[in-house]
Design a protein around this motif. Structure first.
Motif, PDB file in Angstrom:
ATOM      1  N   ASN A 118       0.807  -1.226   0.000  1.00  0.00           N
ATOM      2  CA  ASN A 118       0.000   0.000   0.000  1.00  0.00           C
ATOM      3  C   ASN A 118       0.835   1.268   0.000  1.00  0.00           C
ATOM      4  OD1 ASN A 118      -1.939  -2.006   1.100  1.00  0.00           O
ATOM      5  ND2 ASN A 118      -3.244  -0.203   1.048  1.00  0.00           N
ATOM      6  N   SER A 119       2.051   1.134   0.499  1.00  0.00           N
ATOM      7  CA  SER A 119       2.869   2.334   0.577  1.00  0.00           C
ATOM      8  C   SER A 119       3.397   2.673  -0.805  1.00  0.00           C
ATOM      9  CB  SER A 119       4.042   2.107   1.528  1.00  0.00           C
ATOM     10  OG  SER A 119       4.893   3.224   1.483  1.00  0.00           O
ATOM     11  N   PRO A 120       3.445   3.952  -1.149  1.00  0.00           N
ATOM     12  CA  PRO A 120       4.055   4.328  -2.433  1.00  0.00           C
ATOM     13  C   PRO A 120       5.562   4.083  -2.435  1.00  0.00           C
ATOM     14  CG  PRO A 120       3.457   6.287  -1.177  1.00  0.00           C
ATOM     15  CD  PRO A 120       2.931   5.109  -0.411  1.00  0.00           C
ATOM     16  N   LEU A 121       6.122   3.808  -1.241  1.00  0.00           N
ATOM     17  CA  LEU A 121       7.551   3.526  -1.169  1.00  0.00           C
ATOM     18  C   LEU A 121       7.801   2.051  -1.475  1.00  0.00           C
ATOM     19  CD1 LEU A 121       8.310   5.535   2.085  1.00  0.00           C
ATOM     20  CD2 LEU A 121       8.693   6.247  -0.271  1.00  0.00           C
ATOM     21  N   LYS A 122       9.012   1.763  -1.961  1.00  0.00           N
ATOM     22  CA  LYS A 122       9.322   0.379  -2.366  1.00  0.00           C
ATOM     23  C   LYS A 122       9.381  -0.553  -1.157  1.00  0.00           C
ATOM     24  CE  LYS A 122      12.028   1.130  -6.557  1.00  0.00           C
ATOM     25  NZ  LYS A 122      12.903   2.324  -6.578  1.00  0.00           N
ATOM     26  N   LYS A 123       8.881  -1.767  -1.405  1.00  0.00           N
ATOM     27  CA  LYS A 123       8.822  -2.796  -0.370  1.00  0.00           C
ATOM     28  C   LYS A 123      10.176  -2.992   0.332  1.00  0.00           C
ATOM     29  CE  LYS A 123       7.685  -7.616  -0.053  1.00  0.00           C
ATOM     30  NZ  LYS A 123       7.193  -8.810  -0.655  1.00  0.00           N
ATOM     31  N   GLU A 124      11.228  -3.099  -0.482  1.00  0.00           N
ATOM     32  CA  GLU A 124      12.539  -3.398   0.112  1.00  0.00           C
ATOM     33  C   GLU A 124      13.061  -2.235   0.958  1.00  0.00           C
ATOM     34  OE1 GLU A 124      11.648  -3.604  -3.008  1.00  0.00           O
ATOM     35  OE2 GLU A 124      13.041  -2.627  -4.379  1.00  0.00           O
ATOM     36  N   ILE A 125      12.513  -1.044   0.728  1.00  0.00           N
ATOM     37  CA  ILE A 125      12.948   0.113   1.520  1.00  0.00           C
ATOM     38  C   ILE A 125      12.240   0.144   2.870  1.00  0.00           C
ATOM     39  CG2 ILE A 125      12.752   2.659   1.638  1.00  0.00           C
ATOM     40  CD1 ILE A 125      13.762   2.786  -1.145  1.00  0.00           C
ATOM     41  N   ILE A 126      10.944  -0.139   2.865  1.00  0.00           N
ATOM     42  CA  ILE A 126      10.211   0.042   4.129  1.00  0.00           C
ATOM     43  C   ILE A 126      10.078  -1.217   4.984  1.00  0.00           C
ATOM     44  CG2 ILE A 126       8.887   2.034   3.347  1.00  0.00           C
ATOM     45  CD1 ILE A 126       6.537   0.199   2.866  1.00  0.00           C
ATOM     46  N   SER A 127      10.311  -2.371   4.376  1.00  0.00           N
ATOM     47  CA  SER A 127      10.128  -3.626   5.101  1.00  0.00           C
ATOM     48  C   SER A 127      10.922  -3.613   6.423  1.00  0.00           C
ATOM     49  CB  SER A 127      10.578  -4.782   4.202  1.00  0.00           C
ATOM     50  OG  SER A 127      10.256  -5.973   4.830  1.00  0.00           O
ATOM     51  N   GLY A 128      10.265  -4.014   7.497  1.00  0.00           N
ATOM     52  CA  GLY A 128      10.943  -4.093   8.792  1.00  0.00           C
ATOM     53  C   GLY A 128      10.992  -2.785   9.571  1.00  0.00           C
ATOM     54  N   THR A 129      10.438  -1.724   9.008  1.00  0.00           N
ATOM     55  CA  THR A 129      10.498  -0.433   9.712  1.00  0.00           C
ATOM     56  C   THR A 129       9.648  -0.465  10.978  1.00  0.00           C
ATOM     57  OG1 THR A 129      10.870   0.760   7.661  1.00  0.00           O
ATOM     58  CG2 THR A 129      10.014   2.046   9.516  1.00  0.00           C
TER      59      THR A 129
END
Ligand code: IPM
Ligand code: MG
Length: 371
Positions: A118-129
Motif C-alpha cells: 500500500n505504501s508508495p515507497l518500495k517494499k525493500e525500503i520500508i520492510s521491517g520499519t
C-alpha cells in the motif's frame, strides 16, 4: 477496574472514528471485566460554534478529573481558509496539551507486512520499519511569542527551549530506547538554530546515564530524506515540536495510510490518546474514514493504564482486520468497508477471537455478533 475516560471527539471525522474506539473499549470491558465510563466534552470548531471558545473551562476540568482522554480530530476548513480568524479550533488542542502538561508525544510508525504494497515507497525500503517518534509537545515555536506588525507586513514566531523541557522528554525517550533496539536519534537543526544546539548539548549529557543506548544525531533536512531512503535505520527518534509534527506525517507514508497512526501524549498528569490525522472534512459524515488510528490510540491508552493484555487484544484484532482486508478505502480501495463495519469487526473479534470466520461472515452479512 473502573476508569473515567474524557471523550473529546472534536471536529470532522473525529466523532465517527472515536465511536469505533468506544465500541472497541466496550468489547474490552465485557471480556476483561472493566468499566469504562465515557464523559463527552467539546473542543475545537464545534466548541467555538457552541460556546465561542475552542477549549471551554468545563472541558479542561473534565480532562483533569479523568483517568485518560480519548481525542478525535480538530479543525474546520472555514478557519483554514481564513488567516484573519481570531479564534481557531487548533488553539483548543494546543491549550489542552499545555494545560494537561502533555510534554511528550509518542508516535509509533511501523510497516505492517500486510500493507507493505500500500505504501508508495518500495517494499525493500520500508520492510521491517519500526520507529517510535518522541515529539516534544508543549514548547518550541508552537508556544513562542507571536507577533504581527500593525501594518500587517511583518510577522514573527519565537522559538525557545529550556534545559528542563529537553531533559524531561529525553529521559523518557532514552528509557523507551532501552526497551527497544537501544538506538536513539536526535533530530535537530544544530547547524543553524541555537535551540537545537541546546538540545544536542543537553541530550549528549543525559546519554551518559544510558550507556547501553547508542545516540546519534541528524539534521532535520537530512532526517526527512533518510525517512524515505532508509527508514529501517531508525529506532527511537527524539525531536522538538515542529520537527516532530512534520517528520511524523512524513513517516505515516511508510505505514501505508495516515489513517493508521495512533499517538499518546503524556506528561505530568492525565494522558491523552489521539490519531495523528486531522479532521478530514471531505470524508465527514460519509462513514468512510479509517477508524484504526483511533482504535490503536485506545490500545495505547490501555497500555498507559497498565492494561497490557487488553491492549494486546486490540492490536491483535487490528492485525486481523488488516489480514482479512476488513478495512476502509484508504487501504482497501477495491473493496472498502465502512467506518462502522471496521469498528464492528474489531469489537466482534475481541469478543470472539477464536472464530475469525464467524466475524468475517457476520461483517459480510452486514451484521455484528455484538448484541
Ligand atoms: C498534530 C496536528 C496538530 C499539531 C495541529 C492540529 C495543531 O497536526 O497533532 O500533529 O500541529 O500538533
Ligand atoms: Mg501534525
Amino acid at each position: 477496574m473502573k476508569f473515567n475516560i474524557a471523550l473529546l471527539a472534536g471536529d470532522g471525522i473525529g466523532p465517527e472514528v472515536t465511536e469505533q474506539a468506544v465500541k472497541t473499549l466496550d468489547a474490552i470491558a465485557d471480556v476483561y471485566n472493566h468499566t469504562f465510563k465515557f464523559n463527552k466534552a467539546l473542543v475545537g470548531a464545534c466548541a467555538i460554534d457552541e460556546t465561542g471558545d475552542p477549549l471551554p473551562e468545563d472541558t479542561i476540568k473534565l480532562c483533569q478529573e479523568s483517568d485518560a482522554v480519548l481525542f478525535g480530530a480538530i479543525g474546520h476548513p472555514k478557519y483554514d481558509n481564513d488567516p484573519s480568524a481570531k479564534v481557531r479550533p487548533e488553539q483548543g488542542l494546543l491549550k489542552l496539551r499545555k494545560s494537561l502538561g502533555l510534554f511528550c508525544n509518542i508516535r509509533p510508525v511501523k510497516a505492517y507486512e500486510r500493507l507493505i504494497e500500500n505504501s508508495p515507497l518500495k517494499k525493500e525500503i520500508i520492510s521491517g520499519t519500526d520507529i517510535s517518534i518522541y515529539r516534544e509537545l508543549t514548547g518550541g515555536i508552537y508556544f513562542g511569542d507571536k507577533h504581527i506588525s500593525e501594518d500587517g507586513q511583518v510577522a514573527s514566531d519565537g522559538c525557545s527551549y529550556s534545559v528542563e523541557e529537553i531533559t524531561r522528554i529525553a529521559h523518557l525517550a532514552f528509557k523507551e530506547a532501552q526497551n527497544r533496539r537501544k538506538k536513539l536519534t536526535l533530530v535537530d537543526k544544530a547547524n543553524v538554530l541555537e535551540t537545537s544546539r541546546l538540545w544536542r548539548k543537553t541530550v549528549t549529557e543525559i546519554a551518559k546515564e544510558y550507556e547501553d543506548v547508542e545516540l546519534d544525531f541528524l539534521f532535520v533536512d537530512n532526517a526527512a530524506m533518510q525517512m524515505i531512503l532508509n527508514p529501517s535505520q531508525f529506532d527511537v527518534i527524539l525531536t522538538e515540536n515542529l520537527f516532530g509534527d512534520i517528520i511524523s506525517d512524513e513517516a505515516s507514508v511508510i505505514g501505508g495510510s495516515i489513517g493508521l497512526l495512533a499517538s499518546a501524549s503524556i506528561g505530568s498528569t492525565v494522558g491523552m490518546f489521539e490519531p495523528i490525522h486531522g479532521s478530514f472534512p471531505q470524508a465527514t459524515g460519509k462513514n468512510i474514514a479509517n477508524p484504526l488510528a483511533s482504535i490503536l490510540s485506545a490500545a495505547m491508552m490501555l497500555r498507559h493504564l497498565d492494561l497490557h493484555k487488553e491492549a494486546d487484544a486490540i492490536e491483535k484484532a487490528v492485525e486481523k482486520s488488516l489480514e482479512l482486508g476488513i478495512t476502509t478505502g484508504d487501504i482497501n480501495p477495491k473493496k472498502p468497508y465502512s467506518t462502522t463495519k471496521v469498528g464492528d469487526f474489531i469489537a466482534d473479534y475481541i469478543t470472539h477471537p477464536e472464530d475469525s470466520n464467524r466475524n468475517f461472515r457476520n461483517i459480510h452479512a452486514g451484521q455484528s455478533t455484538i448484541i
